[in-house]
Design a protein around this motif. Sequence first.
Motif: not given
Lengths: 454, 293
Positions: A427-454
């Motif tokens: 995917p393009s630079f933005f395609g990578y983020q829109l198709k993969y990072s935002l829907p997959i990675l960011i929720p995982v990171f949000a979960l980690i932030a919530w569990l470990f750092y809040l």
Amino acid sequence: MQEVHNIDLGAVLPIWSLLPFIGMLLSIALFPLFAPKFWHDHFDKVSVFWALVIIVPFLFVYKWLAVHEFLYVVLADYIPFIILLASLYTVSGGILLKGTPLGTPLVNTCMLAIGTVIASWMGTTGASMLLIRPFLRANRHREKRTFMVVFFIFLIANVGGSLTPLGDPPLFLGFLRGVPFFWTFNLFPQMAMAAIILLALYFVFDLYFYRKEGVKKQNNEESREPLKIEGGHNIFFLLAIMGAVLMSGMVKMGEVSILGVHLTFQDMLRDAVLIFIVILSMATTRREVREDNGFTWFPMKEVAILFAGIFLTMVPCLKMLQAGTKGELSFLVENMQEPVHYFWITGSLSAFLDNAPTYLTFLSTLLGKFYPGVEGQEAVLLLIRENGIYLKAISVSAVFFGASTYIGNAPNFMVRSIAEETGTEMPSFFGYQLKYSLPILIPVFALIAWLFYL
Amino acid sequence: MPVEKILFPTKFRELSFDSLETLLVLKKAGLREVILLHVISREEVGFVPFGGYLKKEEEKRRQEATIRFEDWQKTLSENGIDAHIKIVVGEPVYEILKNAENERVDLIVVGRKKRIEGGAFVGSYTHKIITRSKVPTLVSKYMVQFQWDDAMLTKTNDRLFEVPLVTVDWTERTQRLLGFLMSLKGIVRKAFIFYNFTVDSSKDKTEVARVKAESSARLEKYCEKLRSSGIEAEAHLGSGGMLDEMIRVSRERKASMIMIGNTSEERFLKNMLDRSLSYQVAKLSELPTLLVP
């Protein structure tokens, strides 16, 4: 001259002295996107340009103090950093995984899991270079390969590198600044959680596409070669690298001053051993092994040139942050209060800038915030003892968020380059983020932030 | 073994096509096929720092190379020679050697097609290829400028197979060299068979004369072998520094090419400090050099 020597540089530097650093990082972020050919042909000149923009006026105004600061960042950070990267890159480039594993969902998931585990021990770059070609070979019969390479970047080129300073450059920079080698094991819960979720998601995706594509096993079986490792002796060199790095963190051999920069003998010995390992690996590995691996010094040269620019231009930024509330970046130091703030801000910047300087920047922010004026390693140890959660937050986010864009971490672009060269659409630079990072990675990171750092 | 299949890697530098045309004559010796290879260096399109891969650039280069090769292909097929086009991305030396092996070619043609004063006949890629190649390798030098006495001369090597100077010793390598030469029957007008005789000052004159006579006889035997296979041959004994003698004789006899057994060794240090005769000849002589392993 005496007056200049006594200056607390971080407290007096103007905010615009950050411009070359910002310029350097924006160049890395924007040129590959908007002018890739120009960037490919002239990145070295761009790097030299930004370095000179800071070095010349800095030397003119602060003279020997400036020399000292630049020398410090070169001798204490840049050179060991490049030597470690080069040694991991050279040694892992001498290990060739031959053969064609069968690219089923289970085998692919296992390959990703193995890569995730070894990334902490041979570096994300080393693990990526070792496995990307066999991974692509295993799946050459598959139609949809893009998501596979993306998960490869997520797991092997980034998340997997979070357990030791060998794994990912930010953590090695932390180690150089005094973070103990095994402290990063404390990141295991976050790493395990991210890896398990991502591997499970990968398996589900792969199974879905595998069934949808109706892959004919028979055809694939015919062209398979048995798995075989060549250049396996390099694994011992990897262990030797680990040993050398460990030694430098545990042994005290005294120090030497080079133009006012204090360097320890154990660090110099480590670097000498690593260089020796590079020579040994080159001399003892058959040329064909490296050639079959597509080994070339070119990516290493790129990293060395770009990071020279990054390290030199970031001097003012680090100094200002280390000055804490006395520096021009006091607003940052004052407003970032909670570990979760550090997690998200370090992560967001790591995604779009390189994660190594970002980590170092926020490590300096923390030291400036909690222990202004305290000497480097002592301040780091105090931070671990009294406010370790902050260090965990920036360590995890610097490593993990490197996966969320192509420019977050150096191996991402190498993996992308090899995948595209061998015919996998990426995917393009933005395609990578829109198709993969935002829907997959960011929720995982949000979960980690919530569990470990809040 | 006849030269039936040639690998012709090219970067499309000036005079590459002229150099290719000089090989057409090999049709008479059995040439059937030429593999036209263009290697797009991985470093030129890949590993954009933090960017990835220049796919469009690769496609552009592929298209350009295809168009050029198709034009060359036409000329080859007009001469009754099949031509196959290969355009790959990778490390040039590795790709050239790999393709030579996979395609089982009989000859690789490398080297700069044009050399002006001060330039090297053998660049680093060519050096690596001649060091590692397992098949005969021709270092082509289509147009060269070189110094002879005080004069700067320009030479076009367009009939390279006509009058080769073949440097021999008494090893197995020479047998392979002569075998290769014999496969060029019908193209080679005359071959000069050259051996450099070293005068050992510690030996008496009789002994020196005996060794010289023995060398001459051996050379003559080689010539006879060639003549019996239909190639006119002439023996030449040289004496002195091997390299200088070889170049001197090649100039005096107006040789069109030097053929020599490949003495380069594929070793890390030896490769860096390569003083092997075959490499020195390829590097210093203005004549095309054919190295037979």
